[in-house]
Motif scaffolding. Structure first.
Motif, PDB file in Angstrom:
ATOM      1  N   UNK A 187      -2.117   3.423   0.166  1.00 48.60           N
ATOM      2  CA  UNK A 187      -1.762   2.051   0.522  1.00 48.60           C
ATOM      3  C   UNK A 187      -1.990   1.859   2.012  1.00 48.60           C
ATOM      4  N   UNK A 188      -2.955   1.016   2.379  1.00 43.72           N
ATOM      5  CA  UNK A 188      -3.135   0.691   3.789  1.00 43.72           C
ATOM      6  C   UNK A 188      -2.101  -0.371   4.164  1.00 43.72           C
ATOM      7  N   UNK A 189      -1.543  -0.244   5.360  1.00 46.13           N
ATOM      8  CA  UNK A 189      -0.454  -1.147   5.728  1.00 46.13           C
ATOM      9  C   UNK A 189       0.801  -0.876   4.919  1.00 46.13           C
ATOM     10  N   UNK A 190       0.960   0.352   4.462  1.00 42.40           N
ATOM     11  CA  UNK A 190       2.057   0.679   3.559  1.00 42.40           C
ATOM     12  C   UNK A 190       3.429   0.674   4.191  1.00 42.40           C
ATOM     13  N   UNK A 191       3.497   0.649   5.532  1.00 44.85           N
ATOM     14  CA  UNK A 191       4.780   0.534   6.215  1.00 44.85           C
ATOM     15  C   UNK A 191       5.023  -0.891   6.713  1.00 44.85           C
ATOM     16  N   UNK A 192       4.146  -1.798   6.348  1.00 44.01           N
ATOM     17  CA  UNK A 192       4.287  -3.174   6.783  1.00 44.01           C
ATOM     18  C   UNK A 192       5.162  -3.992   5.854  1.00 44.01           C
ATOM     19  N   UNK A 193       5.100  -5.294   6.013  1.00 44.77           N
ATOM     20  CA  UNK A 193       5.965  -6.229   5.286  1.00 44.77           C
ATOM     21  C   UNK A 193       5.742  -6.129   3.767  1.00 44.77           C
ATOM     22  N   UNK A 230      -8.397  11.723   5.068  1.00 43.75           N
ATOM     23  CA  UNK A 230      -7.162  11.537   4.308  1.00 43.75           C
ATOM     24  C   UNK A 230      -7.383  11.968   2.858  1.00 43.75           C
ATOM     25  N   UNK A 231      -8.536  11.610   2.327  1.00 40.76           N
ATOM     26  CA  UNK A 231      -8.864  11.992   0.957  1.00 40.76           C
ATOM     27  C   UNK A 231      -9.111  13.478   0.783  1.00 40.76           C
ATOM     28  N   UNK A 232      -9.424  14.160   1.879  1.00 44.12           N
ATOM     29  CA  UNK A 232      -9.591  15.610   1.809  1.00 44.12           C
ATOM     30  C   UNK A 232      -8.238  16.327   1.721  1.00 44.12           C
ATOM     31  N   UNK A 233      -7.168  15.653   2.173  1.00 45.79           N
ATOM     32  CA  UNK A 233      -5.827  16.246   2.157  1.00 45.79           C
ATOM     33  C   UNK A 233      -4.989  15.808   0.962  1.00 45.79           C
ATOM     34  N   UNK A 234      -5.405  14.712   0.311  1.00 39.20           N
ATOM     35  CA  UNK A 234      -4.626  14.179  -0.806  1.00 39.20           C
ATOM     36  C   UNK A 234      -5.580  13.790  -1.943  1.00 39.20           C
ATOM     37  N   UNK A 235      -5.115  13.925  -3.160  1.00 37.20           N
ATOM     38  CA  UNK A 235      -5.898  13.508  -4.320  1.00 37.20           C
ATOM     39  C   UNK A 235      -5.641  12.028  -4.559  1.00 37.20           C
ATOM     40  N   UNK A 236      -6.553  11.193  -4.079  1.00 37.83           N
ATOM     41  CA  UNK A 236      -6.383   9.745  -4.163  1.00 37.83           C
ATOM     42  C   UNK A 236      -6.941   9.251  -5.498  1.00 37.83           C
ATOM     43  N   UNK A 237      -6.096   8.571  -6.263  1.00 42.74           N
ATOM     44  CA  UNK A 237      -6.519   8.047  -7.565  1.00 42.74           C
ATOM     45  C   UNK A 237      -6.692   6.530  -7.560  1.00 42.74           C
ATOM     46  N   UNK A 238      -6.166   5.857  -6.552  1.00 44.04           N
ATOM     47  CA  UNK A 238      -6.286   4.405  -6.451  1.00 44.04           C
ATOM     48  C   UNK A 238      -6.002   3.967  -5.032  1.00 44.04           C
ATOM     49  N   UNK A 239      -6.448   2.759  -4.690  1.00 45.72           N
ATOM     50  CA  UNK A 239      -6.250   2.225  -3.340  1.00 45.72           C
ATOM     51  C   UNK A 239      -5.691   0.811  -3.432  1.00 45.72           C
ATOM     52  N   UNK A 240      -4.661   0.548  -2.644  1.00 41.72           N
ATOM     53  CA  UNK A 240      -4.146  -0.809  -2.439  1.00 41.72           C
ATOM     54  C   UNK A 240      -4.360  -1.124  -0.964  1.00 41.72           C
ATOM     55  N   UNK A 241      -5.292  -2.016  -0.687  1.00 37.78           N
ATOM     56  CA  UNK A 241      -5.687  -2.311   0.690  1.00 37.78           C
ATOM     57  C   UNK A 241      -4.996  -3.592   1.154  1.00 37.78           C
ATOM     58  N   UNK A 242      -3.909  -3.419   1.923  1.00 39.26           N
ATOM     59  CA  UNK A 242      -3.131  -4.555   2.407  1.00 39.26           C
ATOM     60  C   UNK A 242      -3.278  -4.782   3.899  1.00 39.26           C
ATOM     61  N   UNK A 243      -3.838  -3.806   4.626  1.00 40.07           N
ATOM     62  CA  UNK A 243      -4.081  -4.009   6.057  1.00 40.07           C
ATOM     63  C   UNK A 243      -5.120  -5.120   6.225  1.00 40.07           C
ATOM     64  N   UNK A 244      -4.938  -5.932   7.238  1.00 38.30           N
ATOM     65  CA  UNK A 244      -5.807  -7.092   7.397  1.00 38.30           C
ATOM     66  C   UNK A 244      -7.215  -6.745   7.841  1.00 38.30           C
TER      67      UNK A 244
END
Length: 314
Positions: free
Chosen positions: A4-10, A61-75
């Motif tokens: 999740x990009x912007x995952x600590x945002x609003x 980031x993908x080399x350190x975690x197994x990413x199965x989906x992306x939620x792109x909320x950063x502007x």
């Protein structure tokens, strides 16, 4: 694991909470260091500091975690707007979106969700429900819908060309915990003023506010849950979804809801307004995910005021 990009945002923090409640693990990507809220500080949440405009850092980031989906909320837009180097700022903004899509292709993720905005509908005539299949004006009144329209077109192209499952979220006006004053609608300023016992400061609004003005106003906890449901649905029949309450809420309704909690709140607006009561049609998301808003205006106002009175700054 959902990135999740912007995952600590609003909206991001509430989306992460909803994903966790649905059994997912999340990795939150932030450009700047930020404190992890207490409700997200658990083993199923990883936080990575990376700038999405830096493709190498993003792919790491993908080399350190197994990413199965992306939620792109950063502007993916030049923000805050500036007259300095507008061409380079535009290149950087669009490049961030393209990096997300390139990372998705490299990682073979199941679905990429990208935040758009209710603002893409600006300029459509009349009132009533705004549906995802309506033709949109080519012009935009503000930087945000301009770049969101460009992003939607790029997403549609690359979904076909690169074989990606890309979903556009047309997010309505959103209010609630961890939010901030908004230049387009006054509800957050009303709540903050009521919680503090002061008159609201509406000087940051782009236009004067009136009691009869209305907008599709969605509580952020509903917004986050709707996005999580779209991300995790087994099947989606569309590429673009309205993420909203599905009704028009007037400023007068917001004020009345706040005064149920704080009867003496010094919040008043003059009567009048545009008379346009547009709202986003949520038939698609209801049919494909089962989403229903859990908060009406009164319960949202009460929950938000309680959050602020508990000592939270925003």
């Amino acid at each position: 694991m959902i990135l999740v990009t912007g995952g600590l945002g609003f909206i991001g923090s509430h989306t992460v909470r909803a994903l966790l409640d649905l059994g997912e693990e999340c990795v939150l990507v932030q450009r700047r260091s930020a404190e992890v809220p207490a409700d997200l500080a658990e083993a199923r949440v990883a936080v990575e500091r990376a700038d999405i405009t830096d493709l190498t850092a993003l792919l790491d980031v993908g080399a350190r975690h197994k990413i199965t989906g992306i939620v792109h909320l950063a502007g993916s837009m030049p923000w805050p707007p500036s007259a300095d180097e507008p061409v380079e700022a535009t290149r950087k903004a669009i490049g961030g979106l393209l990096n997300i899509l390139q990372a998705a292709q490299s990682w073979g993720v199941a679905r990429v969700g990208v935040a758009s905005t209710i603002g893409v509908y600006a300029g459509l005539p009349g009132a009533g429900p705004l549906r995802e299949d309506m033709p949109l004006p080519m012009t935009s009144p503000h930087l945000i819908p301009t770049f969101k329209k460009v992003g939607e077109l790029l997403n549609d192209h690359l979904a076909e060309a690169a074989g990606l499952d890309v979903v556009n979220y047309r997010v309505s006006a959103t209010w609630g915990p961890r939010g901030h004053s908004d230049p387009f609608f006054p509800a957050p300023a009303f709540v903050h003023a009521a919680a503090r016992g002061t008159a609201p400061d509406l000087s940051g609004l782009r236009a004067p506010a009136y009691a009869d003005d209305a907008i599709d106003l969605c509580y952020v906890k509903d917004t986050g849950r709707a996005i999580a449901l779209l991300q995790l649905a087994d099947r989606l029949d569309h590429r673009t979804y309205n993420v909203a309450s599905g009704r028009a809420t007037t400023n007068a309704e917001v004020i009345a809801a706040i005064k149920k909690v704080v009867p003496d709140a010094p919040i008043e607006l003059p009567t009048g307004g545009t008379g346009h009561h547009n709202h986003l049609d949520i038939t698609r998301i209801q049919q494909d995910t089962g989403y229903r808003p859990a908060y009406d205006t009164e319960s949202a106002a009460a929950d938000y005021i309680a959050w602020l009175r508990a000592g939270n700054e925003r």
